[in-house]
Design an enzyme around this catalytic site. Structure first.
Site, short mmCIF file in Angstrom:
data_model
loop_
_atom_site.label_atom_id
_atom_site.label_comp_id
_atom_site.label_asym_id
_atom_site.label_seq_id
_atom_site.Cartn_x
_atom_site.Cartn_y
_atom_site.Cartn_z
CD GLU A 133 39.54 42.32 43.76
OE1 GLU A 133 39.84 42.20 44.97
OE2 GLU A 133 40.26 41.92 42.83
ZN LIG Z 1 43.01 38.41 44.60
#
Ligand SMILES: [Zn+2]
Length: 271
Positions: free
Chosen positions: A243
């Site tokens: 992320e």
């Molecule tokens: Zn995602």
């Protein structure tokens, strides 16, 4: 809570916008062909105004027993740095760097979301939920998930030695990752990807992220109904969902994504 209706669009350093599907697909086709990838269309998403293909690219290693890696991006349409990061990597990779792994790519799982910068597909479905799981039931599969599940016989062996799914968290300023290993604690696979992410961003603090417990920048062995958890349940040796923070500049996120992909590919034999 993640807002699924907002459209996220950023200008790209090269010109154009983060949502330019045609520019992405044209450049991906050129770069992957130059590196010797072969392309297979898994299927199409059919919208009222356009049909978009979901592609699977493969490139065999020189050695038959080399690690088998699957790299997937573009599940969520507002997480632009994944697909653009993959393009950046392919444009810069030396073919020699690819000789040590059987590398397979899902370059853009959710094209209908990507082209407008919206998280879900044109039907409001989440392309990263609804994968069959023995530990968690979360939503019915999206069109994209049904297509990937239908190709399990192709995808599962392709990711046997490692799966990397590239995501972003558009609401955050700090980086983290979800990872899965067959161990009690996050090992070298997770730590190397995290270090590559943290070379570009500060680390998400310990506590909770998206209702998941996070420590040292990692949500570890959290089985949900995502693609990466499904691949683990299908037998993959390890998987990660990285992320990058969408509140940071797009170009820096693209660099971080490409760097993590490079680590995933080049360090595979050291897992
Ligand atoms: Zn995602």
């Amino acid at each position: 809570m993640i807002d699924t209706n907002t459209l996220w669009v950023w200008p790209r350093a090269e010109g154009g916008l983060s949502t330019d599907l045609t520019a992405l697909q044209t450049a991906l086709a050129d770069a992957s062909r130059a590196l010797g990838f072969s392309r297979q269309e898994l299927g199409r998403v059919v919208c009222p105004d356009a049909e978009m293909s979901i592609d699977f690219l493969t490139r065999p290693a020189a050695r038959p027993d080399a690690p088998r890696l699957l790299l997937a991006t573009g599940f969520h349409g507002e997480e632009s740095a994944g697909p653009w990061g993959l393009l950046r990597l392919l444009q810069q990779l030396d073919p020699q760097a690819l000789e040590q792994v059987h590398l397979s790519l899902l370059p853009l799982v959710n094209p209908s979301g990507f082209r407008v910068g919206r998280r879900f597909n044109d039907w409001g479905e989440n392309p990263n939920r609804g994968y069959p799981s023995s530990r968690c039931l979360d939503g019915t599969p999206s069109r994209e998930a049904r297509l990937l599940i239908a190709h399990a016989a192709l995808l599962v062996p392709a990711g046997a030695d490692g799966v990397l799914c590239c995501h972003e968290d558009v609401g955050l300023s700090e980086a983290y990752l979800y990872s899965f290993e067959r161990s009690e604690q996050a090992g070298a696979f997770s730590q190397r990807l995290l270090a590559a992410n943290l070379a570009h961003f500060a680390m998400h603090p310990d506590g909770l992220v998206d209702d998941c417990p996070i420590r040292g920048g990692i949500v570890f062995n959290h089985y949900d109904a995502s693609f990466e958890a499904w691949m683990m349940e299908q037998g993959a040796a390890r998987a990660a969902c990285v992320e990058t923070p969408g509140q940071q500049p797009l170009e820096r996120r693209i660099l971080a994504q490409a760097a993590m992909m490079r680590v995933f590919i080049e360090q595979a034999d050291k897992a």
